[in-house]
Design a protein around this motif. Sequence first.
Motif, PDB file in Angstrom:
ATOM      1  N   ILE A  68      -5.440  23.147   5.093  1.00  0.00           N
ATOM      2  CA  ILE A  68      -4.807  23.054   3.771  1.00  0.00           C
ATOM      3  C   ILE A  68      -5.562  22.074   2.873  1.00  0.00           C
ATOM      4  N   GLU A  69      -5.933  20.920   3.416  1.00  0.00           N
ATOM      5  CA  GLU A  69      -6.679  19.924   2.637  1.00  0.00           C
ATOM      6  C   GLU A  69      -8.003  20.502   2.140  1.00  0.00           C
ATOM      7  N   ASN A  70      -8.718  21.193   3.025  1.00  0.00           N
ATOM      8  CA  ASN A  70      -9.996  21.790   2.658  1.00  0.00           C
ATOM      9  C   ASN A  70      -9.820  22.858   1.582  1.00  0.00           C
ATOM     10  N   SER A  71      -8.802  23.683   1.722  1.00  0.00           N
ATOM     11  CA  SER A  71      -8.559  24.730   0.727  1.00  0.00           C
ATOM     12  C   SER A  71      -8.240  24.126  -0.632  1.00  0.00           C
ATOM     13  N   LYS A  72      -7.443  23.057  -0.644  1.00  0.00           N
ATOM     14  CA  LYS A  72      -7.122  22.385  -1.907  1.00  0.00           C
ATOM     15  C   LYS A  72      -8.390  21.814  -2.541  1.00  0.00           C
ATOM     16  N   ASN A  73      -9.249  21.184  -1.720  1.00  0.00           N
ATOM     17  CA  ASN A  73     -10.493  20.619  -2.225  1.00  0.00           C
ATOM     18  C   ASN A  73     -11.405  21.682  -2.834  1.00  0.00           C
ATOM     19  N   LEU A  74     -11.336  22.884  -2.298  1.00  0.00           N
ATOM     20  CA  LEU A  74     -12.148  23.989  -2.792  1.00  0.00           C
ATOM     21  C   LEU A  74     -11.460  24.756  -3.918  1.00  0.00           C
ATOM     22  N   GLY A  75     -10.238  24.354  -4.257  1.00  0.00           N
ATOM     23  CA  GLY A  75      -9.492  25.031  -5.312  1.00  0.00           C
ATOM     24  C   GLY A  75      -8.976  26.405  -4.909  1.00  0.00           C
ATOM     25  N   GLN A  76      -8.828  26.627  -3.624  1.00  0.00           N
ATOM     26  CA  GLN A  76      -8.335  27.911  -3.128  1.00  0.00           C
ATOM     27  C   GLN A  76      -6.819  27.852  -2.944  1.00  0.00           C
ATOM     28  N   PRO A  77      -6.149  28.983  -3.154  1.00  0.00           N
ATOM     29  CA  PRO A  77      -4.688  28.987  -2.994  1.00  0.00           C
ATOM     30  C   PRO A  77      -4.283  28.823  -1.534  1.00  0.00           C
ATOM     31  N   ILE A  78      -3.123  28.225  -1.338  1.00  0.00           N
ATOM     32  CA  ILE A  78      -2.553  28.062  -0.003  1.00  0.00           C
ATOM     33  C   ILE A  78      -1.505  29.155   0.184  1.00  0.00           C
ATOM     34  N   PRO A  79      -1.704  30.042   1.147  1.00  0.00           N
ATOM     35  CA  PRO A  79      -0.716  31.118   1.340  1.00  0.00           C
ATOM     36  C   PRO A  79       0.608  30.572   1.860  1.00  0.00           C
ATOM     37  N   LYS A  80       1.686  31.202   1.447  1.00  0.00           N
ATOM     38  CA  LYS A  80       2.998  30.840   1.979  1.00  0.00           C
ATOM     39  C   LYS A  80       3.135  31.460   3.363  1.00  0.00           C
ATOM     40  N   PRO A  81       3.874  30.800   4.259  1.00  0.00           N
ATOM     41  CA  PRO A  81       4.070  31.382   5.595  1.00  0.00           C
ATOM     42  C   PRO A  81       4.767  32.737   5.494  1.00  0.00           C
ATOM     43  N   SER A  82       4.300  33.666   6.292  1.00  0.00           N
ATOM     44  CA  SER A  82       4.943  34.979   6.320  1.00  0.00           C
ATOM     45  C   SER A  82       6.331  34.835   6.946  1.00  0.00           C
ATOM     46  N   CYS A  83       7.196  35.763   6.643  1.00  0.00           N
ATOM     47  CA  CYS A  83       8.561  35.730   7.206  1.00  0.00           C
ATOM     48  C   CYS A  83       8.519  35.707   8.726  1.00  0.00           C
ATOM     49  N   HIS A  84       7.577  36.434   9.288  1.00  0.00           N
ATOM     50  CA  HIS A  84       7.463  36.542  10.745  1.00  0.00           C
ATOM     51  C   HIS A  84       7.148  35.189  11.370  1.00  0.00           C
ATOM     52  N   HIS A  85       6.422  34.364  10.668  1.00  0.00           N
ATOM     53  CA  HIS A  85       5.979  33.102  11.239  1.00  0.00           C
ATOM     54  C   HIS A  85       6.814  31.903  10.803  1.00  0.00           C
ATOM     55  N   MET A  86       7.865  32.122  10.031  1.00  0.00           N
ATOM     56  CA  MET A  86       8.705  31.010   9.574  1.00  0.00           C
ATOM     57  C   MET A  86       9.296  30.237  10.755  1.00  0.00           C
ATOM     58  N   ALA A  87       9.699  30.937  11.806  1.00  0.00           N
ATOM     59  CA  ALA A  87      10.286  30.271  12.964  1.00  0.00           C
ATOM     60  C   ALA A  87       9.269  29.368  13.643  1.00  0.00           C
ATOM     61  N   ILE A  88       8.010  29.796  13.670  1.00  0.00           N
ATOM     62  CA  ILE A  88       6.957  28.992  14.278  1.00  0.00           C
ATOM     63  C   ILE A  88       6.749  27.722  13.470  1.00  0.00           C
ATOM     64  N   TRP A  89       6.688  27.853  12.140  1.00  0.00           N
ATOM     65  CA  TRP A  89       6.503  26.692  11.275  1.00  0.00           C
ATOM     66  C   TRP A  89       7.661  25.711  11.465  1.00  0.00           C
ATOM     67  N   ALA A  90       8.889  26.226  11.545  1.00  0.00           N
ATOM     68  CA  ALA A  90      10.049  25.366  11.728  1.00  0.00           C
ATOM     69  C   ALA A  90       9.976  24.646  13.074  1.00  0.00           C
ATOM     70  N   ALA A  91       9.548  25.348  14.103  1.00  0.00           N
ATOM     71  CA  ALA A  91       9.435  24.748  15.432  1.00  0.00           C
ATOM     72  C   ALA A  91       8.371  23.651  15.436  1.00  0.00           C
ATOM     73  N   LEU A  92       7.265  23.866  14.755  1.00  0.00           N
ATOM     74  CA  LEU A  92       6.223  22.850  14.686  1.00  0.00           C
ATOM     75  C   LEU A  92       6.704  21.606  13.962  1.00  0.00           C
ATOM     76  N   LYS A  93       7.498  21.789  12.915  1.00  0.00           N
ATOM     77  CA  LYS A  93       8.009  20.640  12.159  1.00  0.00           C
ATOM     78  C   LYS A  93       8.973  19.807  13.005  1.00  0.00           C
ATOM     79  N   SER A  94       9.746  20.450  13.860  1.00  0.00           N
ATOM     80  CA  SER A  94      10.742  19.730  14.648  1.00  0.00           C
ATOM     81  C   SER A  94      10.179  19.188  15.955  1.00  0.00           C
ATOM     82  N   ALA A  95       8.959  19.568  16.300  1.00  0.00           N
ATOM     83  CA  ALA A  95       8.359  19.124  17.579  1.00  0.00           C
ATOM     84  C   ALA A  95       7.921  17.675  17.513  1.00  0.00           C
TER      85      ALA A  95
END
Length: 72
Positions: A45-72
Motif C-alpha cells: 500500500i505504501e509503495n502504491s501511494k508513493n507511485l500515485g497508484q490507486p489502492i483497491p478495496k478488499p473484495s467481498c470474498h476477502h473481507m473476512a480475511i481482512w477482518a481476521a488479520l486485523k484482530s490477530a
Amino acid sequence: MVEPRPAAEGGGFAAIVPDLLGCMSNGETPEGALAKAQEAIGLWIENSKNLGQPIPKPSCHHMAIWAALKSA
C-alpha cells in the motif's frame, strides 16, 4: 489465501493477497506466512501511494480475511 509450498521450492507456506496484485509472503508455518503478509500488505500500500497508484478495496470474498488479520 495460505497454501503449502512444494518441497522443491523450499517447503513452508505461501500467503497470497489476491486483491493486491503481486502481494505475497512466505513462512515456515501458516501463521508465520500470515504475519509476514500483514507487513507485505503495508509495504504494498505504501509503495502504491508513493507511485500515485490507486489502492483497491478488499473484495467481498476477502473481507473476512481482512477482518481476521486485523484482530490477530
